[in-house]
Design an enzyme around this catalytic site. Structure first.
Site, mmCIF file in Angstrom:
data_model
loop_
_atom_site.group_PDB
_atom_site.id
_atom_site.type_symbol
_atom_site.label_atom_id
_atom_site.label_comp_id
_atom_site.label_asym_id
_atom_site.label_seq_id
_atom_site.Cartn_x
_atom_site.Cartn_y
_atom_site.Cartn_z
ATOM 1 N N ASP A 99 0.853 -1.186 0.000
ATOM 2 C CA ASP A 99 0.000 0.000 0.000
ATOM 3 C C ASP A 99 0.889 1.235 0.000
ATOM 4 O OD1 ASP A 99 -2.552 1.165 -0.071
ATOM 5 O OD2 ASP A 99 -2.477 1.599 2.076
ATOM 6 N N GLU A 100 0.348 2.338 -0.483
ATOM 7 C CA GLU A 100 1.108 3.590 -0.628
ATOM 8 C C GLU A 100 2.325 3.364 -1.523
ATOM 9 O OE1 GLU A 100 -0.417 6.093 0.317
ATOM 10 O OE2 GLU A 100 -1.558 5.624 2.119
ATOM 11 N N ALA A 101 2.126 2.582 -2.581
ATOM 12 C CA ALA A 101 3.233 2.221 -3.483
ATOM 13 C C ALA A 101 3.846 3.430 -4.164
ATOM 14 C CB ALA A 101 2.746 1.213 -4.527
ATOM 15 N N GLN A 102 3.108 4.523 -4.264
ATOM 16 C CA GLN A 102 3.656 5.723 -4.907
ATOM 17 C C GLN A 102 4.872 6.256 -4.166
ATOM 18 O OE1 GLN A 102 0.720 5.681 -3.306
ATOM 19 N NE2 GLN A 102 0.541 7.454 -1.955
#
Length: 199
Positions: free
Chosen positions: A69-72
């Protein structure tokens, strides 16, 4: 969606490793806007995700899949490591995040993810701008005012007081006009009236 995939796979007896970075709930947490929070591995700067997973497996750990999650916020090299997990360990990787920042520029992690992903899908739940149009852009607010300059990564939330850093999703039109929900409502409540000539 990340939490849901983890839950669905766990219900089938599968185990996964969940990575996150800079989640609003704090370090090593994966959270949803509904208030659900679970433990995760904080993928900090310089961390080798592939090496971490191989070490876990070498020590007798089990992993059937990886959720990110929050791969950006990941570094491009870390995205390459996720691709290596898929290719070399034959493991599914589910990565979630947004593509662009508050300036409408691609995050380096998102760019690399788009370049390497086997499949890119938009989530089924479509975010909406305050006007009702489909929200496609993220706006950062400071003291309630939309800003378009500053560090690319600043952790904030949509549920913060106006005097703090916050975020709001907007359609492209209102992002270009810097028209957040608060700005739109302030304009609608303005005491100024158009001059009227009485003949």
């Amino acid at each position: 969606m990340a939490l849901q995939i983890g839950h669905n796979r766990s219900a089938r007896g599968l185990q996964g490793v969940t990575f996150t970075r800079d989640d609003r709930a704090g370090e090593g947490k994966l959270s949803s806007r509904l208030g659900l929070v679970t433990e995760a591995v904080e993928a900090g700067e310089g961390m080798d995700l592939y090496a971490y997973l191989v070490a876990q497996l070498s020590q007798g750990g089990r992993a059937d899949h990886v959720i990110v999650d929050e791969a950006q916020f990941l570094e491009p090299d870390q995205i390459d490591q996720l691709a290596r997990i898929v290719d070399d360990l034959d493991m599914d990787v589910f990565a979630f995040g947004i593509t662009t920042d508050f300036r409408t520029k691609l995050f380096p992690g998102s760019q690399r993810l788009i370049e390497l992903a086997d499949r890119v899908e938009q989530l089924q739940v479509k975010a909406r701008c305050w006007c009702g149009a489909r929200a496609t852009h993220n706006a950062r607010t400071v003291d309630g005012e939309m800003v378009v300059e500053g560090a690319q990564v600043v952790v904030g939330d949509v549920n913060r007081p106006a005097e703090e850093i916050g975020y709001e999703v907007l359609c492209r039109r209102h992002h270009r006009r810097h028209m957040t929900s608060a700005a739109a409502h302030a304009g609608a409540l303005s005491p100024d009236v158009l001059p009227v000539n009485h003949a």
